[in-house]
Design a protein around this motif. Structure first.
Motif, short mmCIF file in Angstrom:
data_model
loop_
_atom_site.label_atom_id
_atom_site.label_comp_id
_atom_site.label_asym_id
_atom_site.label_seq_id
_atom_site.Cartn_x
_atom_site.Cartn_y
_atom_site.Cartn_z
N ASP A 109 0.81 -1.22 0.00
CA ASP A 109 0.00 0.00 0.00
C ASP A 109 0.84 1.27 0.00
OD1 ASP A 109 -2.47 -1.48 0.40
OD2 ASP A 109 -1.65 -1.90 2.37
N SER A 110 2.02 1.19 0.62
CA SER A 110 2.79 2.44 0.80
C SER A 110 3.70 2.72 -0.39
CB SER A 110 3.61 2.36 2.08
OG SER A 110 4.44 1.23 2.04
N ASN A 166 6.21 -0.70 -6.65
CA ASN A 166 5.78 -2.08 -6.44
C ASN A 166 6.44 -3.02 -7.44
OD1 ASN A 166 3.68 -3.15 -4.50
ND2 ASN A 166 2.84 -1.14 -4.94
N TYR A 172 -0.84 5.29 -6.41
CA TYR A 172 -0.78 4.30 -5.34
C TYR A 172 -1.88 3.25 -5.56
CZ TYR A 172 2.59 7.05 -2.79
OH TYR A 172 3.73 7.69 -2.43
N PRO A 173 -1.68 2.02 -5.02
CA PRO A 173 -2.66 0.95 -5.25
C PRO A 173 -4.09 1.37 -4.92
CG PRO A 173 -0.72 0.05 -4.21
CD PRO A 173 -0.52 1.55 -4.28
N GLY A 174 -4.25 2.19 -3.88
CA GLY A 174 -5.60 2.62 -3.49
C GLY A 174 -6.28 3.51 -4.53
N GLN A 204 -5.00 -3.06 -10.57
CA GLN A 204 -4.19 -3.66 -9.49
C GLN A 204 -3.71 -5.04 -9.89
OE1 GLN A 204 -6.27 -3.59 -5.74
NE2 GLN A 204 -6.54 -1.38 -5.80
N LYS A 238 -3.89 -9.31 3.78
CA LYS A 238 -3.98 -9.01 2.35
C LYS A 238 -2.95 -9.80 1.55
CE LYS A 238 -4.58 -4.54 3.41
NZ LYS A 238 -4.23 -3.17 3.13
N GLN A 277 0.13 -9.87 1.59
CA GLN A 277 1.36 -9.20 1.19
C GLN A 277 2.58 -9.91 1.77
OE1 GLN A 277 1.03 -5.02 2.10
NE2 GLN A 277 -0.95 -4.88 1.12
#
Lengths: 253, 247, 247
Positions: free
Chosen positions: A91-92, A98, A134-136, A143, B116, B118
């Motif tokens: 997420d970050s 990524n 970002y993924p969000g 995604q 999730k 990850q």
């Protein structure tokens, strides 16, 4: 090529997989299908070495991967890519970060070489222009594509996809399926896909393994599906009366 | 219950053992450590200052109140505030609050990553997740938490001054005389030892809780709460052990 | 930032205005209150007892250590432990820990209900959710937390005894002499005032954070962490104000 030999798996004495033997071929999209609770996810996790089977062996080419130690497992995993059900993006980190993450972690390439590889990957999955999002901030389909790009950035020999189409509309599903198939063919990867989407089965089912109650119920390819009379298979693929009518029409009955 | 305690203890230790291994890539670990230091240190600075201001103020007001009925001279306020904050209040209360802030966010972060998938994704890439996800956090805390504790002690002493001197409870001279009376540098050692130990406690326990979380968001909330409560208990327990050994 | 503070303060006050209404059915509210009392009280008893033991032990050992260097008689240990735990350590530390346990639990529960649309479901049925979900928690906390604090103070004093007497740092009669010395019943009153105020904070702030949570599980985790941190700050601020007003 990946071979599973008489795989059994129990949890707290309950046998979930009851002896499965099958072969997943190189350069093909191999499918594992079955209803919810058939043991698909467990089987995939065993194949990808996140779990160990209670009994049986798994072979990657001519390497038995069932009882590797930590170090050997880590070496093996350099050759594995995996697309997770929820994409499992960090997420970050941005889309670009990524995709670059495995390169940063495991390669000694220069910044420029990494950037070239990342750009190449972004082109393969058609995500130009989303590098810094970002993924969000991107859709589920995007995604998934980032997840694919991340899983193949190190040129793996084996690609695993856990429900690549869950939560996507039929059109987007098709795009993802075709993308996986193209990558598999061009790079001669052994791809294993876990799905219960009948569209995928009919589009990219080059080798289909139907699981039922922890056993292998049917093996074949997409061309055999319509004509085959296996009841479990027909109940799974042509679940609704509408689809059954279509099948009968296709068979000319 | 005892069995489950040993089960968790064993799994906790084996997590720490897994954590200690050669990093795949030093620069990635370093980057992550710096990020954690920034999150923990800069992110908690205001809160730590705020609470230590109150802690110092409360200690000073209450001690001045108690001493006013005693034979003990008023300048003892400064002396007791200094020693009490340095040895006990600054490390313990700061770290209890940090357990609530840093600890619960570590548990939530790792738990979220587990749910999730990850963490699985990292494992498949061949990353030693116990090392990459947990070690930088603990390592950062071992440096940052003692610094925060030192700042807290300093601010608490100022807070004590602000609470009793302008309000006329005791004079500035008396407070400062007290601050300089009977100073034992060894107490600073105790403070830093506590800071380091609590820093480890309030990152390692929440990391364990988050790393092994199972199930859905209900379990994540549970793990989050356990992380805070168990770190609190562990902090107070360590406080006792350290006091026992060092005084 | 200031604007957002006032926005949240306004909404907080508003939530409590909403809460104060005649219950739809008193028996339902009563049942819920008793359940909450049980959860908060019995559920936290072990933890509170455990930490109080350590708090008392640490306080006693450190005072005995500090007094060793001064001309103050050793029996002051008992006296200082008693006053320090009753006035300061028992209410504050107990409530900081309860903020981590009870507070984060309340935030997670209400936040989870908001996200699963259970709060909406209750609203559609015509239930005043602000009242039905929050009032029982608040009432239960106001009754039970002061009791927990009193138990904590009592156990701390025992903990102090166990730490210094069997180890031979001071004698039993000295400790007990100290405990009985200069006793001001007013300090017990102060303890209860503190614990009632802290109880309100521990129940109300997390309820607010959870009730108005938006977004997904990340926001829920954040709300839970925020609940604990804000509680901690509010408790220490309130601690200072009470100390200022009552001493």
């Amino acid at each position: 090529m990946i071979r599973a030999v008489n795989i059994k798996k129990s949890f707290d004495g309950v046998e979930v997989l009851k002896g499965i033997s099958t072969i997943f071929e190189k350069g093909k999209t191999n499918l594992i299908i079955g209803r919810s609770g058939a043991g698909k996810t467990v089987f995939l996790k065993l194949l990808v070495t996140l779990m160990q089977p209670t009994e049986g062996e798994i072979w990657y080419g001519d390497v038995n991967v069932t009882n590797l130690n930590k170090r050997q497992l880590i070496d093996l995993r350099k050759d594995i890519g995996m697309l997770f059900q929820g994409s499992a993006l960090f997420d970050s980190l941005t889309v670009e970060e990524n995709i670059r993450f495995p390169l940063d972690m495991f390669t000694r390439k220069t910044k420029k070489e990494k950037q070239e590889r990342v750009d190449e990957m972004i082109e393969v999955v058609n995500l130009e222009g989303s590098n810094d999002k970002y993924p969000g901030e991107i859709s589920g389909g995007m995604q998934k594509r980032v997840g694919i790009a991340r899983s193949i950035v190190l040129n793996p020999k084996y690609l695993f996809c856990d429900e690549p189409n869950s939560g996507l509309d039929p059109k987007t599903s098709l795009v993802i399926d075709e993308l996986i198939q193209t990558i598999t063919r061009e790079n001669q990867i052994t791809t294993i896909i876990n799905t219960h989407d009948m569209n995928s089965v009919m589009e990219i089912g080059e080798k289909i393994n139907l699981l039922h109650m922890g056993k292998l119920a049917w093996v074949g390819n997409k061309d055999e599906v319509v004509e085959n009379e296996n009841e479990l298979l027909q109940n799974f693929i042509f679940a609704s009366p509408f689809l059954q009518r279509l099948r009968k029409q296709a068979l000319g009955k | 219950m005892i069995l489950s305690f040993f089960y968790h203890l064993g799994r906790f230790i084996s997590l720490l053992r897994l954590m200690i291994s050669k990093p795949e890539n030093w620069s990635m670990y370093w980057k992550e450590t710096v990020r954690q230091m920034n999150d923990m240190g800069v992110g908690s600075l205001i809160i730590v200052c705020l609470i230590s201001l109150f802690i110092g103020a409360v200690s000073a007001v209450q001690i001045a109140f108690q001493l006013s009925e005693q034979i003990v001279p008023m300048y003892y306020t400064g002396y007791i505030v200094r020693d009490m904050t340095i040895i006990e209040m600054a490390p313990t209360l700061t770290c209890l609050v940090l357990a609530g802030k840093v600890g619960s966010s570590i548990a939530a972060e790792l738990g979220g990553m587990r749910q999730k998938e990850q963490i699985d994704a990292l494992e498949i890439m061949g990353v030693n997740t116990a090392a990459y996800l947990v070690f930088p956090k603990i390592f950062a805390a071992l440096f940052i938490v003692p610094l925060l504790v030192a700042i807290a002690a300093f601010v608490a002493i100022i807070g004590g001054y602000l609470a009793v001197v302008p309000t006329g409870m005791i004079t500035a001279t008396e407070y400062v005389t007290g601050l300089r009376a009977f100073f034992v540098p060894y107490n600073i050692n105790i403070m830093f030892v506590k800071g380091v130990v609590f820093g480890f406690t309030l990152t390692a326990i929440p990391a364990y809780q988050g790393y092994y979380v199972e199930g859905g968001s209900l379990e994540l909330g549970q793990a989050n709460m356990n992380a805070v409560v168990f770190s609190n208990i562990a902090i107070l327990f360590c406080d006792f052990i350290i006091t026992l050994m060092m005084t | 930032m200031i604007l957002s503070f006032f926005y949240n303060l306004g909404r907080f006050v508003n939530l409590f205005r909403l809460m104060l209404s005649k219950p739809e059915r008193v028996s339902m509210y009563w049942k819920e209150t008793v359940r909450q009392m049980n959860d908060i009280g019995i559920g936290s008893l072990m933890i509170i007892g455990l930490i109080a033991l350590f708090i008392g032990a640490v306080a006693a050992m450190q005072f005995a250590y500090q007094l060793g260097n001064t001309f103050v008689p050793m029996y002051y240990t008992g006296y200082v432990v008693r006053d320090m735990t009753i006035m300061e350590l028992a209410p504050t530390i107990t409530c900081l820990v309860l903020a981590g346990k009870v507070g984060s639990n309340i935030a997670a529960e209400l936040g989870g209900m908001r996200q699963n649309e259970q709060i909406d479901a209750l609203e559609i049925m015509g239930v005043n959710t602000a009242s039905y979900l929050i009032a029982p928690k608040l009432v239960a906390a106001l009754v039970v937390i002061p009791l927990l604090v009193a138990i904590s103070a009592f156990v701390s004093i025992i903990g102090g005894f166990l730490a210094v007497v069997p180890t031979g740092m001071i004698t039993e009669s000295e400790y007990v002499l100290g405990l009985r010395l200069f006793f001001v019943p007013y300090t017990v009153f102060m303890m209860f005032v503190k614990s009632i105020v802290f109880a309100f904070i521990v129940a109300a702030l997390p309820a607010y954070q959870g009730y108005y949570v938006k977004g997904g599980s990340i926001e829920l985790g954040k709300a839970s962490t925020n609940a604990v941190v804000y509680c901690d700050i509010a408790i220490l601020l309130a601690d200072y104000i009470i100390a200022l007003m009552m001493t």
